[in-house]
Design a protein around this motif. Structure first.
Motif, PDB file in Angstrom:
ATOM      1  N   SER A 233      -3.107  -5.401  -3.661  1.00  0.00           N
ATOM      2  CA  SER A 233      -3.347  -4.130  -3.284  1.00  0.00           C
ATOM      3  C   SER A 233      -4.209  -2.765  -3.864  1.00  0.00           C
ATOM      4  O   SER A 233      -5.177  -4.099  -3.529  1.00  0.00           O
ATOM      5  CB  SER A 233      -1.797  -2.862  -3.982  1.00  0.00           C
ATOM      6  OG  SER A 233      -1.740  -2.487  -3.614  1.00  0.00           O
ATOM      7  N   GLU A 234      -3.948  -2.103  -4.395  1.00  0.00           N
ATOM      8  CA  GLU A 234      -5.748  -1.527  -4.422  1.00  0.00           C
ATOM      9  C   GLU A 234      -6.146  -1.346  -5.691  1.00  0.00           C
ATOM     10  O   GLU A 234      -5.620  -1.773  -6.354  1.00  0.00           O
ATOM     11  CB  GLU A 234      -4.837   0.416  -4.360  1.00  0.00           C
ATOM     12  CG  GLU A 234      -4.093   0.615  -5.188  1.00  0.00           C
ATOM     13  CD  GLU A 234      -3.497   2.426  -5.209  1.00  0.00           C
ATOM     14  OE1 GLU A 234      -4.256   3.271  -4.978  1.00  0.00           O
ATOM     15  OE2 GLU A 234      -2.688   2.672  -5.364  1.00  0.00           O
ATOM     16  N   VAL A 235      -7.551  -0.610  -5.398  1.00  0.00           N
ATOM     17  CA  VAL A 235      -8.170  -0.237  -6.802  1.00  0.00           C
ATOM     18  C   VAL A 235      -8.735  -2.048  -7.282  1.00  0.00           C
ATOM     19  O   VAL A 235      -8.885  -2.189  -7.943  1.00  0.00           O
ATOM     20  CB  VAL A 235      -7.998   1.053  -7.931  1.00  0.00           C
ATOM     21  CG1 VAL A 235      -8.987   1.570  -8.139  1.00  0.00           C
ATOM     22  CG2 VAL A 235      -7.169   1.906  -7.883  1.00  0.00           C
TER      23      VAL A 235
ATOM     24  N   ASP B 246       5.492   7.869  -2.689  1.00  0.00           N
ATOM     25  CA  ASP B 246       5.804   8.002  -3.926  1.00  0.00           C
ATOM     26  C   ASP B 246       4.983   6.968  -4.544  1.00  0.00           C
ATOM     27  O   ASP B 246       4.729   7.390  -6.086  1.00  0.00           O
ATOM     28  CB  ASP B 246       7.457   8.137  -4.267  1.00  0.00           C
ATOM     29  CG  ASP B 246       7.724   9.352  -5.646  1.00  0.00           C
ATOM     30  OD1 ASP B 246       6.325  10.396  -5.332  1.00  0.00           O
ATOM     31  OD2 ASP B 246       8.245   9.257  -6.361  1.00  0.00           O
ATOM     32  N   GLU B 247       3.834   7.001  -4.482  1.00  0.00           N
ATOM     33  CA  GLU B 247       2.840   6.228  -5.292  1.00  0.00           C
ATOM     34  C   GLU B 247       2.451   6.865  -6.657  1.00  0.00           C
ATOM     35  O   GLU B 247       1.999   6.749  -7.686  1.00  0.00           O
ATOM     36  CB  GLU B 247       2.106   5.464  -5.569  1.00  0.00           C
ATOM     37  CG  GLU B 247       1.140   4.281  -6.105  1.00  0.00           C
ATOM     38  CD  GLU B 247       0.046   4.693  -6.760  1.00  0.00           C
ATOM     39  OE1 GLU B 247      -0.583   3.879  -7.982  1.00  0.00           O
ATOM     40  OE2 GLU B 247      -0.384   5.205  -6.349  1.00  0.00           O
ATOM     41  N   GLU B 248       1.923   8.282  -6.478  1.00  0.00           N
ATOM     42  CA  GLU B 248       1.025   8.401  -6.891  1.00  0.00           C
ATOM     43  C   GLU B 248       1.834  10.056  -7.949  1.00  0.00           C
ATOM     44  O   GLU B 248       0.712  10.437  -8.817  1.00  0.00           O
ATOM     45  CB  GLU B 248      -0.009   9.992  -5.545  1.00  0.00           C
ATOM     46  CG  GLU B 248      -0.825   9.528  -4.586  1.00  0.00           C
ATOM     47  CD  GLU B 248      -1.623   8.785  -5.865  1.00  0.00           C
ATOM     48  OE1 GLU B 248      -1.910   9.025  -6.766  1.00  0.00           O
ATOM     49  OE2 GLU B 248      -3.376   8.665  -4.845  1.00  0.00           O
ATOM     50  N   ALA B 249       2.833   9.768  -8.115  1.00  0.00           N
ATOM     51  CA  ALA B 249       3.780   9.849  -8.981  1.00  0.00           C
ATOM     52  C   ALA B 249       4.341   9.525  -9.492  1.00  0.00           C
ATOM     53  O   ALA B 249       5.768   9.663 -10.210  1.00  0.00           O
ATOM     54  CB  ALA B 249       4.911  11.081  -8.601  1.00  0.00           C
TER      55      ALA B 249
ATOM     56  N   VAL C 221     -10.043   6.383   0.156  1.00  0.00           N
ATOM     57  CA  VAL C 221      -9.888   5.832  -0.260  1.00  0.00           C
ATOM     58  C   VAL C 221      -8.965   5.188  -1.336  1.00  0.00           C
ATOM     59  O   VAL C 221      -8.564   4.055  -1.705  1.00  0.00           O
ATOM     60  CB  VAL C 221     -11.278   5.784  -1.117  1.00  0.00           C
ATOM     61  CG1 VAL C 221     -12.673   5.589  -0.361  1.00  0.00           C
ATOM     62  CG2 VAL C 221     -11.339   6.604  -2.478  1.00  0.00           C
ATOM     63  N   ASP C 222      -7.741   6.294  -1.252  1.00  0.00           N
ATOM     64  CA  ASP C 222      -6.676   6.509  -1.544  1.00  0.00           C
ATOM     65  C   ASP C 222      -5.451   6.974  -0.726  1.00  0.00           C
ATOM     66  O   ASP C 222      -5.475   7.633  -1.171  1.00  0.00           O
ATOM     67  CB  ASP C 222      -6.695   6.620  -3.180  1.00  0.00           C
ATOM     68  CG  ASP C 222      -5.798   6.253  -4.247  1.00  0.00           C
ATOM     69  OD1 ASP C 222      -5.002   5.822  -4.159  1.00  0.00           O
ATOM     70  OD2 ASP C 222      -5.896   7.742  -5.500  1.00  0.00           O
ATOM     71  N   MET C 223      -5.077   5.464  -0.350  1.00  0.00           N
ATOM     72  CA  MET C 223      -5.170   4.125   0.103  1.00  0.00           C
ATOM     73  C   MET C 223      -4.649   3.582   1.573  1.00  0.00           C
ATOM     74  O   MET C 223      -4.435   3.025   1.692  1.00  0.00           O
ATOM     75  CB  MET C 223      -4.723   2.707  -1.398  1.00  0.00           C
ATOM     76  CG  MET C 223      -3.500   3.064  -1.174  1.00  0.00           C
ATOM     77  SD  MET C 223      -2.490   0.909  -1.470  1.00  0.00           S
ATOM     78  CE  MET C 223      -3.539   0.069  -1.315  1.00  0.00           C
ATOM     79  N   LYS C 224      -4.996   5.166   2.221  1.00  0.00           N
ATOM     80  CA  LYS C 224      -5.393   4.297   3.715  1.00  0.00           C
ATOM     81  C   LYS C 224      -5.932   3.567   4.104  1.00  0.00           C
ATOM     82  O   LYS C 224      -5.942   3.287   5.468  1.00  0.00           O
ATOM     83  CB  LYS C 224      -4.936   6.323   4.671  1.00  0.00           C
ATOM     84  CG  LYS C 224      -3.487   7.245   4.165  1.00  0.00           C
ATOM     85  CD  LYS C 224      -3.317   8.513   4.392  1.00  0.00           C
ATOM     86  CE  LYS C 224      -2.491   8.445   4.324  1.00  0.00           C
ATOM     87  NZ  LYS C 224      -2.005   9.895   4.519  1.00  0.00           N
TER      88      LYS C 224
ATOM     89  N   GLY D 220       0.779  -1.360   0.098  1.00  0.00           N
ATOM     90  CA  GLY D 220       0.210  -0.574  -0.301  1.00  0.00           C
ATOM     91  C   GLY D 220       0.795   1.154  -0.024  1.00  0.00           C
ATOM     92  O   GLY D 220       1.557   1.104   0.324  1.00  0.00           O
ATOM     93  N   HIS D 221       0.249   2.405  -0.455  1.00  0.00           N
ATOM     94  CA  HIS D 221       1.212   3.634  -0.699  1.00  0.00           C
ATOM     95  C   HIS D 221       0.767   4.476   1.053  1.00  0.00           C
ATOM     96  O   HIS D 221      -0.409   5.090   0.706  1.00  0.00           O
ATOM     97  CB  HIS D 221       1.591   4.181  -2.043  1.00  0.00           C
ATOM     98  CG  HIS D 221      -0.337   4.382  -2.384  1.00  0.00           C
ATOM     99  ND1 HIS D 221      -0.680   6.012  -2.022  1.00  0.00           N
ATOM    100  CD2 HIS D 221      -1.365   4.268  -3.428  1.00  0.00           C
ATOM    101  CE1 HIS D 221      -2.334   5.861  -2.954  1.00  0.00           C
ATOM    102  NE2 HIS D 221      -2.467   4.763  -3.499  1.00  0.00           N
ATOM    103  N   LEU D 222       1.681   5.351   1.007  1.00  0.00           N
ATOM    104  CA  LEU D 222       1.235   5.197   2.190  1.00  0.00           C
ATOM    105  C   LEU D 222       0.359   7.616   1.568  1.00  0.00           C
ATOM    106  O   LEU D 222       0.613   8.413   2.511  1.00  0.00           O
ATOM    107  CB  LEU D 222       2.745   6.167   2.787  1.00  0.00           C
ATOM    108  CG  LEU D 222       2.984   4.785   3.700  1.00  0.00           C
ATOM    109  CD1 LEU D 222       3.736   4.635   4.474  1.00  0.00           C
ATOM    110  CD2 LEU D 222       1.418   4.262   4.658  1.00  0.00           C
TER     111      LEU D 222
END
Ligand code: ZN
Length: 439
Positions: free
Chosen positions: A180-182, A152-155, A118-121, A86-88
């Motif tokens: 993982s997410e989504v 840094d997932e969002e970048a 929801v993204d993604m804590k 998971g990304h922080l």
């Protein structure tokens, strides 16, 4: 009487999600502006060490970006490990637009509110709660588990998952599958019949720069080699272009599953029209029927009466699995040889919806929501799965949430008033617990 331990873990998932939201981990894409990732990683590290984990705390090459990885040994060390990542970090949020402060983590009206809910804590909170629960109770899962909490997932994961895969692959040694997410969230297809969408594929990402060169000159003269004009033509052509309709295996399987549940047909000659019947989720499903190339930024010139010699545009391209060569051929034809192209690329992700791990996911979901079923789907965007694919790991999006029928879930991602139902977090923790113990 003491509370049932899994219910206690579910309650803790809610608390952890809320507390994680309170740590502002905004990632603008500019590393210099990152403030809270370190605090979030230290928070996670403390929650793990407190119950007895030995953790790997990794700063990505002196960049002030922080990751935490921990292992829980399973009953059968000869089996491949299951990676749960998971990304922080989160995308920015403007408090002026929100009903509650985006970094309040408020628990009210049955929801946990805030950027990252929801993204993604949410998934990070559920994973952390179960990791703690297993250690405290001495629960041994069937196979090794690797828990990874990433920057840094969002970048694009350059200083998170991608960095770790390139520089510290031993942290994921033995991992064969990952979640993982989504994915794992429910959509309601008819009265109280839900399908849970497990992500089995992602389009590829190509962030492309178009560059056109011309002759510099005075804005008052006759000028036939204007870089701005030539670039504008190229951008308009690409922006207006419609790539061909392609029904990938995961999309076909999803639509067939919906037909079985609802009787709705999805004929190929009116696929986009019929997908609209799916309601809010059609935005996401519709975006997986074609490649897309959306111009997003323009740069040229410095003064109104000076014709610049160079003009540039950024284009966000998303490419279906198996379409890369055809996509390039179409671009060659559309843009011609005079438009230079440069890009950063992350490949598509695709796996099949079958095997023991998928069976375990489906069984865990239906045990908690009888009468529901799981369906594969393709994510129109990308996640850290793209990095872990480089290690030969099979990736799924499975962060289970049972959602109210009227909640526009896909709009919450990077949206205003992002929030997650408290009951959905508790449901998800119970589903993940069943899944981890049978995977
Ligand atoms: Zn995310």
């Amino acid at each position: 009487m003491t509370e049932n331990p899994i219910e206690a873990a579910a309650d803790e998932a809610v608390t952890l999600t809320s507390e994680l939201i309170r740590i502002d981990t905004t990632n603008t894409g500019d590393p210099d502006t990152v403030v809270g990732e370190r605090a979030a990683a230290e928070y996670v590290a403390e929650k793990l060490t407190e119950v007895g984990y030995e953790i790997s705390y990794v700063e990505s090459g002196g960049t002030n970006r922080h990751n935490v990885v921990a292992r829980l040994p399973g009953a059968d060390p000869s089996r491949g490990a299951l990676l749960v990542h998971g990304h922080l970090d989160v995308v920015p949020a403007d408090p002026a637009e929100w009903s509650v402060h985006p970094f309040s983590g408020a628990v009210q009206d049955g929801y946990v509110w805030g950027r990252g809910a929801v993204d993604m804590k949410d998934m990070v909170g559920m994973t952390l709660a179960l990791a703690r629960h297993y250690k405290r109770e001495g629960i041994v899962p069937p196979r090794d588990m690797i828990f990874a909490f990433l920057a840094d997932e969002e970048a694009g994961g350059k200083y998170g998952a991608q960095w770790l895969v390139s520089n510290r692959p031993e942290l994921f040694e033995g991992a064969t599958e990952a979640i993982s997410e989504v994915g794992g969230f429910s959509i309601t297809l008819k009265d109280d019949v839900r399908a849970y969408l497990v992500e089995t594929a992602q389009r590829g990402i190509r962030w492309m720069t178009l560059r056109v060169r011309g002759t510099a000159g005075h804005g008052s003269m006759i000028h036939r080699d204007n870089a701005v004009t030539k670039l504008s033509e190229a951008v308009a052509k690409l922006g207006n272009h419609r790539f061909p309709l392609v029904v990938s295996d995961s999309v076909r399987e999803f639509l067939d599953g919906v037909t079985e549940i609802t009787g709705w047909e999805f004929p190929e000659d009116d696929l986009e029209g019929s997908v609209a019947k799916l309601g809010n989720i059609s935005r996401m499903i519709g975006a997986t029927l074609r490649d897309t190339a959306n111009p997003t930024m323009l740069t040229a010139g410095y003064k109104a009466n000076v014709i610049p010699s160079v003009a540039e545009a950024s284009v966000d391209c998303r490419i279906l699995p198996g379409r890369l060569e055809a996509f390039d051929r179409e671009l060659d034809e559309l843009l011609g040889p005079d438009v230079e192209r440069e890009w950063m690329e992350l490949p598509p992700v695709e796996t099949t919806f079958d095997g023991a791990l998928v069976d375990a996911m489906s069984a865990a979901v239906t045990a908690e929501d009888p009468g529901s079923r799981t369906l594969p789907y393709m994510l129109s965007a990308g996640t850290d799965a793209k990095a872990f694919q480089r290690l030969g790991i099979r990736n799924f999006g499975f962060a289970p949430l049972q959602l109210p029928a009227d909640l526009d879930f896909s709009a919450l991602f990077h949206g205003v008033d992002e929030r997650v139902p408290v009951d959905a977090l508790k449901f998800g923790t119970r589903v993940l617990d069943r899944f981890f113990r049978s995977a």
